[in-house]
Each structure stands twice: as structure tokens, then as C-alpha cells.
Write a protein that holds these residues in place. Structure first.
Motif, PDB file in Angstrom:
ATOM      1  N   ALA A 185      53.456  56.133  71.991  1.00  0.00           N
ATOM      2  CA  ALA A 185      52.968  55.025  71.950  1.00  0.00           C
ATOM      3  C   ALA A 185      52.201  54.853  70.717  1.00  0.00           C
ATOM      4  N   GLY A 186      52.642  54.300  69.164  1.00  0.00           N
ATOM      5  CA  GLY A 186      52.178  55.237  68.220  1.00  0.00           C
ATOM      6  C   GLY A 186      50.873  54.018  67.777  1.00  0.00           C
ATOM      7  N   LEU A 187      50.119  54.604  67.010  1.00  0.00           N
ATOM      8  CA  LEU A 187      48.646  54.551  67.004  1.00  0.00           C
ATOM      9  C   LEU A 187      49.111  52.770  65.786  1.00  0.00           C
ATOM     10  N   PRO A 188      48.232  51.255  66.268  1.00  0.00           N
ATOM     11  CA  PRO A 188      48.065  50.322  65.497  1.00  0.00           C
ATOM     12  C   PRO A 188      49.130  50.935  63.907  1.00  0.00           C
ATOM     13  N   GLU A 189      48.300  51.351  63.422  1.00  0.00           N
ATOM     14  CA  GLU A 189      47.617  51.818  61.572  1.00  0.00           C
ATOM     15  C   GLU A 189      48.959  52.278  61.525  1.00  0.00           C
TER      16      GLU A 189
END
Length: 601
Positions: free
Chosen positions: A243-247
Motif C-alpha cells: 500500500a502506497g504511503l500517503p505522500e
């Protein structure tokens, strides 16, 4: 004209449709563009046990699509049958249909493609001396040269239905869709080598690799570096991926991949589960990046929902939704601010921040937890600044803390009453103190709410009930979920047929639009069930409280207070973003700083 309109319509007799027209109708569902053909043919190649698949295209796949594999091949006597509608080797009974483990099973793809394009198949099994080639339109079968496996060539797509060909996009656009179709297969089958050629030139290639390396090869190092591992096992359900980081969120949802038992799918419930895990950390309309592989017992998922097999239906959809949300939420909970913290002796910790050990950030006591949430928010806002207060001589001790002992380093200065500057092993850390404190207060409030006996948000009665027109589904949901609504601080009940009355709303959102809140909560309660909606709505209310309770800008902090805030960020989940998804801190490495001043040039 009026005579034509008024004349009765002539009755047409009921009759069976010709086979070719039936196939062309089926092709309208299965074959949307060249990428649809590529997907179907690669599905067949994978089901044949291929370990290497080559896709060759001309004019973006509009003129030619050739898919070659090294699978088990098709016996010569079965080649004509492979082009018949609903002829397949993949299922033979209802029991097999209810537990499909192959990519294809409908037995209509080749027949549908052959009805709108020129198609030929060349195939050879291991025990035959040479291949056989079948021309779909003429039915001619002739010897051919190729190794064990199958080649399917599709020429002049939609030549038989020229009206549909007009809806195709440019060659470059169709090529991009074809490559994406192969990319989706490549992500879930690292044991198979894939290559895509266009006009005789190699455009994409993925060699056999481990699952981790295949994700890196397909989505590149930037995705892996900007994402976290997802892993959850729950009975017959297993979720893994990244899952990609929010940034690292993107403006488009073009890097979201979900697989169910190896099959790429688009499922609104799963997408909602993933998105809900990002609620506390994603800003605005940004789209998260992720790749999730969901393995579930085949009899618990129905893949026979759509001709393109891109949609599925779960027997217990809400359970899957909750599991996806939990898996992604757990991956995002760990903050980068604290993930690499080095162990620090207790003496060093006390020396660095003497008041931190004596009076840490306030944690909800049972007495505090029994208070209304508004009072709790005020209490946190009052106690947190006090936890920062320190004697004037204390900063000298804080300055002695080695910068490399903590991920966020040691505080060195404050700018404009807004930003904290800290030094760590990598270089310079810049912290937005209001955003960081907002996250900390928010997480404390969530913990406080969890300890409340009734688990309910405080409500405020309305002097005059707010009424609004409601659909039958909204009225039914309001009646069925009355207890859940009260836990959210909403008193909602039918006033008359087609009208709902809002008699109380959350006290913390007294200035908000109660009717709009009620509508959105009812819609989500109807879609994804009680527990997730309650938690989500409660968290939105707590986020508003935390924003008002966090330390304001332009407050001057001592080094002790700054270091206390940094240490709490390292201990707080999701501390990399505030409640609105904005970043709370940024790292400038020595390399970044050197580049600003052209050092080393």
C-alpha cells in the motif's frame, strides 16, 4: 410524419438468431478494444501452463495481435471445437463452475473474437511431430512449424463490424491499453515471463522473478520505496501486497491493482475498504497507489458475474471489506517518524527530556473517558502544553541528546512560531508543530472514545427538528439502524411518509450541516454496514475536535517542549500526516542541502 407516428407497429415473428449474429452480440460484451483481445488470449495461455508469453502487435493491436505461448498446446482434432461457442476444457459441471480456479471458463472468447476479426490458431502438443494451423473463417486445417505451445493471431479487428472500429482511439492509446493488460497479468504471475513487441520493436519485458521483484519490475523502485507491505491472514482469507504511503498518492487512480485468486478485478467494495483505510491520512482528492492480492476459498467468490470476468461477487462481501480495511490500515498505522527508532537507554531519555518521564503526554484515564468528548478535547488541549513547560535551564540537557538517537533527531530552533527545525543523522527535519500536535491529540481522543462505556458521541438536541425528504431506502435504514445512529449523536426518525426528522446531532459539530451529515451516514450504512460507518463518522467528529484542541501557531516553544513533541510524534500512529492528510514533517538530507548550495560541483 404524423401518419407514420400514429400507425401501429407491425408485428415481427419470433425466430432464432443466426450463430454469427449471436457471436457478434457476445463480442460486443467481451471485445471492447484490442486490449480486450490481449487479455482473453493471455488468460488462455496462462491456463495452458505457459511459462513464457510473447505478445506481438501492429498498429496498436488494431491491425494485428499475435499471442505466442509455450503451454501444453491443443490437439489437432480439438482445434475446430476451440472456436465453437461455449466449448471449453476448463469446466464440465456446476460444481466446477462454483469453484473456478482458471482464468477463463466461459468458452466464448475465441468464438466472439473470430466473429469480428480474422483469426487463426497454430498449436502443437508435446507428443506430435509438428503443429497444425486452423483458419477460423475458412475452417482450413494445415501443418505448421512451431514448438510446443499455441499461437493465436488476430488480424483487422472489427473488420466485420466497421461501425465499432470507428470508436477505437489512436494507435498509441490502444497500444497503451494493450501493455496495461499484459502488465496486470505480469503482476500476479511472477513465475511467467512476458514480453510485448510493437511493430517489431520490444516495448516491455518482464523476466521470471520472485513476487517481490516482479512488483518492483512492473511498478518500479519508486512505488516500492513509497509503499508498505500489507499482510493479513483470516481463516480462508489471505491478503498480501503493498500500500502506497500517503505522500506518494497520485492525482489519478492509475496505480491501483486488486487481484482475487490471481484474477485482476475491479470491485467497488474492496476499493471502498482501501479508501477508508486512508481517510485519516490522505489529503483531498488524491488517489492512493496499491497492489493487493486476495486469496479466498473459490466457493466463497462468484467469478461468473460479467462476461469480461473483471467483476466478482463475494459470499460475505462485508467481511472481505473489513479485512481489506484492517490490512491496509495496519500497514499505514506505523509512522515513518518512529519506524527506525534506535533503542535509547532510560537514562539518556530522561536526560534528554526530564519532564517527559515525570509528566508524559496526557493519556485518557477511566474518569476522563467517561466525560463527554468535547470536555475530553478541552482537557487534552489544556494538559498538553503544560507537559511541555520546563525550567529555563533545561534546554542545555536537551541539547546534549545525540541527533542520531531518534528518527526525528533533536530540536535546534523554531521558525515564526510555526515550524520546528531538528537535526538527525540524515540531515535536517522540518516539523509543522500544529499539524503534528493535531495528529497526537486526535489519536488520544480516539483512545479516549474507545474506553467510553457506551462508545457514543455526545449529541445536542435541536430546538426545532430539521426535516428533509427521504427515499424509502433512507427511511428503512433510519429505522433499522436507530441504535447505530444514536452512537453517532444522531436522533433520526420518520415524521411522515417520505420525510425524516433530525432531532439531535453531534454536539462537536453544532455549526455543521446536520441534514447533509445524516444523508451521508444513511447512505454508507446502507452500503457497507454498521461498524465501519460508526467508526468513520466518529473519527471525523474527533478530527474536528482535535483541530480546535491542537496548539496554535505563533506559540513560542522551548527546546524541551520541541523535543517532547518530536518524541510523541515517534510514538504516535500515522504521525506523518495530520487529520486532514497534510504532511506533519519533511526530511532534507545532507545531499539535498548540499544541492541547494551547489556543494561538490
Amino acid at each position: 410524419m404524423s401518419a407514420v407516428l400514429e400507425s401501429p407497429r407491425q408485428r415481427r415473428p419470433i425466430r432464432e438468431l443466426p450463430d454469427e449474429l449471436i457471436s457478434q452480440i457476445a463480442a460486443g460484451e467481451v471485445v471492447e478494444r484490442p486490449a480486450s483481445v490481449v487479455r482473453e488470449l493471455v488468460d488462455n495461455a496462462l491456463d495452458a501452463g505457459a511459462t513464457e508469453i510473447v505478445v506481438r502487435l501492429a498498429a496498436g493491436g488494431i491491425r494485428t495481435i499475435l499471442v505466442e505461448d509455450d503451454g501444453c498446446g491443443i490437439p489437432a482434432e480439438e482445434l475446430p471445437l476451440a472456436l465453437r461457442r461455449h466449448a471449453t476444457s476448463k469446466i464440465g459441471s456446476l460444481a466446477e463452475l462454483e469453484s473456478v480456479a482458471t482464468m477463463g471458463f466461459r468458452g466464448e472468447a475465441l468464438a466472439a473474437i473470430a466473429s469480428v476479426a480474422e483469426l487463426s490458431i497454430a498449436s502443437r502438443t508435446l507428443d506430435t511431430p509438428h503443429a497444425q494451423r486452423l483458419e477460423a473463417r475458412s475452417g482450413e486445417l494445415a501443418p505448421a512449424a512451431r514448438a510446443t505451445g499455441t499461437s493465436v493471431e488476430v488480424r483487422e479487428l472489427f473488420f466485420a463490424t466497421p461501425a465499432r472500429r470507428k470508436f477505437l482511439k489512436s494507435e498509441a492509446t490502444e497500444l497503451a491499453h494493450c501493455i496495461e493488460a499484459v502488465r496486470r497479468h505480469a503482476l500476479t504471475r511472477p513465475d511467467v515471463a512476458f514480453s510485448v513487441w510493437h511493430e517489431g520493436k520490444l516495448t516491455q519485458q518482464w523476466r521470471r522473478a520472485s513476487a517481490e521483484q516482479r512488483v518492483r519490475d512492473v511498478l518500479h523502485d519508486e512505488f516500492v520505496a513509497g509503499s508498505r507491505e500489507v499482510s493479513l491472514e483470516l481463516g480462508v482469507l489471505r491478503i498480501r501486497g503493498r500500500a502506497g504511503l500517503p505522500e506518494a498518492a497520485r492525482s489519478r487512480a492509475d496505480q491501483q491493482y486488486v487481484y482475487v485468486n490471481g484474477r485482476y478485478v475491479r470491485d467497488r467494495l474492496i476499493a471502498h475498504g482501501v479508501r477508508s483505510a486512508y481517510e485519516d491520512v490522505l489529503h483531498g482528492a488524491k488517489q492512493p497507489s496499491y497492489v493487493l492480492f486476495i486469496d479466498i476459498a473459490p466457493h466463497l467468490v462468484d467469478v461468473n458475474v460479467h462476461p469480461t470476468k473483471i467483476e466478482v461477487r463475494f459470499r460475505d462481501a462485508r467481511e472481505v471489506h473489513q479485512a481489506v480495511r484492517r490490512a491496509v490500515d495496519a500497514a499505514l498505522a506505523v509512522s515513518r517518524a518512529g519506524e527506525a527508532a534506535a533503542p535509547v537507554p532510560a537514562a539518556a531519555s530522561a536526560a534528554a527530556s526530564p519532564l517527559l518521564a515525570a509528566r508524559p503526554w496526557p493519556t485518557a484515564t477511566p474518569q476522563q473517558a467517561s466525560l463527554g468528548l468535547q470536555q475530553a478535547a478541552v482537557l487534552f488541549a489544556q494538559e498538553a502544553p503544560a507537559a511541555w513547560s520546563a525550567p529555563a535551564a533545561a534546554p542545555a540537557a536537551a541539547a546534549a541528546l545525540p541527533a542520531g538517537d531518534w528518527p526525528l533527531g533533536r530540536a535546534v530552533a523554531q521558525i515564526a512560531g510555526i515550524y520546528i527545525l531538528a537535526e538527525n543523522q540524515q540531515g535536517l527535519v522540518v516539523v509543522d508543530m500544529h499539524a503534528a500536535h493535531e495528529r497526537i491529540v486526535y489519536e488520544r481522543l480516539k483512545a479516549s472514545l474507545a474506553q467510553r462505556a457506551d462508545g457514543a458521541i455526545e449529541s445536542q438536541p435541536l430546538l426545532i427538528p430539521a426535516t428533509f425528504a427521504a427515499t424509502p431506502q433512507e427511511i428503512a435504514t433510519a429505522e433499522q439502524q436507530a441504535d447505530a445512529l444514536k452512537r453517532l449523536g444522531l436522533d433520526l426518525s420518520p415524521l411522515s411518509p417520505g420525510v425524516l426528522a433530525l432531532r439531535a446531532r453531534p454536539a462537536a459539530l453544532a455549526g455543521g450541516d446536520g441534514v447533509e451529515l445524516a444523508r451521508s451516514v444513511l447512505a454508507e450504512l446502507a452500503q457497507v454496514g454498521t461498524s465501519n460507518v460508526i467508526q468513520r463518522a466518529q473519527h471525523e467528529i474527533l478530527a474536528t475536535m482535535a483541530c480546535h484542541g491542537a496548539v496554535r501557531a505563533n506559540r513560542q516553544l522551548t527546546l524541551e517542549e520541541m523535543n517532547a513533541l518530536l518524541r510523541d510524534m515517534e510514538r504516535t500512529e500515522r504521525a506523518d500526516q495530520c487529520n486532514h492528510g497534510r504532511p506533519t514533517w519533511r526530511q532534507l538530507t545532507m545531499k539535498d542541502l548540499d544541492a541547494l548550495f551547489w556543494r561538490g560541483r
